[in-house]
Design a protein around this motif. Structure first.
Motif, mmCIF file in Angstrom:
data_model
loop_
_atom_site.group_PDB
_atom_site.id
_atom_site.type_symbol
_atom_site.label_atom_id
_atom_site.label_comp_id
_atom_site.label_asym_id
_atom_site.label_seq_id
_atom_site.Cartn_x
_atom_site.Cartn_y
_atom_site.Cartn_z
ATOM 1 N N ASP A 19 0.868 -1.173 0.000
ATOM 2 C CA ASP A 19 0.000 0.000 0.000
ATOM 3 C C ASP A 19 0.908 1.227 0.000
ATOM 4 O O ASP A 19 1.529 1.551 1.007
ATOM 5 C CB ASP A 19 -0.892 -0.025 1.240
ATOM 6 C CG ASP A 19 -1.927 1.080 1.271
ATOM 7 O OD1 ASP A 19 -1.721 2.113 0.604
ATOM 8 O OD2 ASP A 19 -2.929 0.910 1.985
ATOM 9 N N CYS A 46 -3.768 -2.123 7.162
ATOM 10 C CA CYS A 46 -2.629 -2.916 6.683
ATOM 11 C C CYS A 46 -2.084 -3.775 7.825
ATOM 12 O O CYS A 46 -1.834 -3.271 8.921
ATOM 13 C CB CYS A 46 -1.513 -2.020 6.153
ATOM 14 S SG CYS A 46 -1.933 -1.186 4.619
ATOM 15 N N ALA A 54 -1.162 -7.013 3.666
ATOM 16 C CA ALA A 54 -0.802 -5.656 3.254
ATOM 17 C C ALA A 54 0.238 -5.024 4.168
ATOM 18 O O ALA A 54 0.168 -5.143 5.390
ATOM 19 C CB ALA A 54 -2.046 -4.774 3.201
ATOM 20 N N ASN A 56 2.103 -1.151 4.603
ATOM 21 C CA ASN A 56 2.104 0.241 4.157
ATOM 22 C C ASN A 56 3.546 0.704 3.999
ATOM 23 O O ASN A 56 4.330 0.677 4.939
ATOM 24 C CB ASN A 56 1.361 1.128 5.158
ATOM 25 C CG ASN A 56 1.355 2.584 4.743
ATOM 26 O OD1 ASN A 56 1.789 3.446 5.484
ATOM 27 N ND2 ASN A 56 0.858 2.874 3.558
#
Length: 126
Positions: A19, A46, A54, A56
């Motif tokens: 992300d 995230c 995920a 970041n």
């Protein structure tokens, strides 16, 4: 995107989602639309049960590179690890993809972001 997801379903190597949105909305004000705690797809999700794959790692436009502590984590992955990058609509996601490829990663695609709903619907939950 569908083919990429199907080719990389190996449970032993989960697909990593990068992300690239910036949680500092003073730097990237448009990221607040979807990424704030009140947005539909918060950056804070995230690494939680909502988006377990995920990480970041904001794309820094000045440095033209991913930034933040999660970059160190990314560097520990195998270079053929499946990675999907995204931001809000795809611009920084593409730049993040290109940066990762320069770092030697070979299995990276840009997934656009929440504004590209037909792609987001396929991977936004990962």
């Amino acid at each position: 995107m569908r083919a990429f997801l199907e080719q990389n379903q190996d449970a032993s190597k989960k697909i990593v989602i990068v992300d690239a949105r910036n949680p500092d909305f003073s730097v990237e004000p448009s990221d607040a639309l979807y990424g704030s705690t009140h947005g539909k797809f918060p950056i804070a999700d995230c690494g939680t049960e909502k988006r377990p794959n995920a990480l970041n790692a904001p794309f820094d436009r000045t440095k033209k590179a991913l930034s933040g502590s999660n970059v160190d984590i990314l560097q520990t992955f195998e270079k053929d690890r499946a990675i999907i990058t995204h931001c809000g609509g795809g611009g920084r996601g593409q730049k993040s993809k290109e940066w990762l490829e320069k770092e030697g990663f070979t299995n990276v695609v840009n997934g656009g972001g929440p504004q590209v709903s037909e792609l987001w619907d396929m991977f936004g939950h990962l």
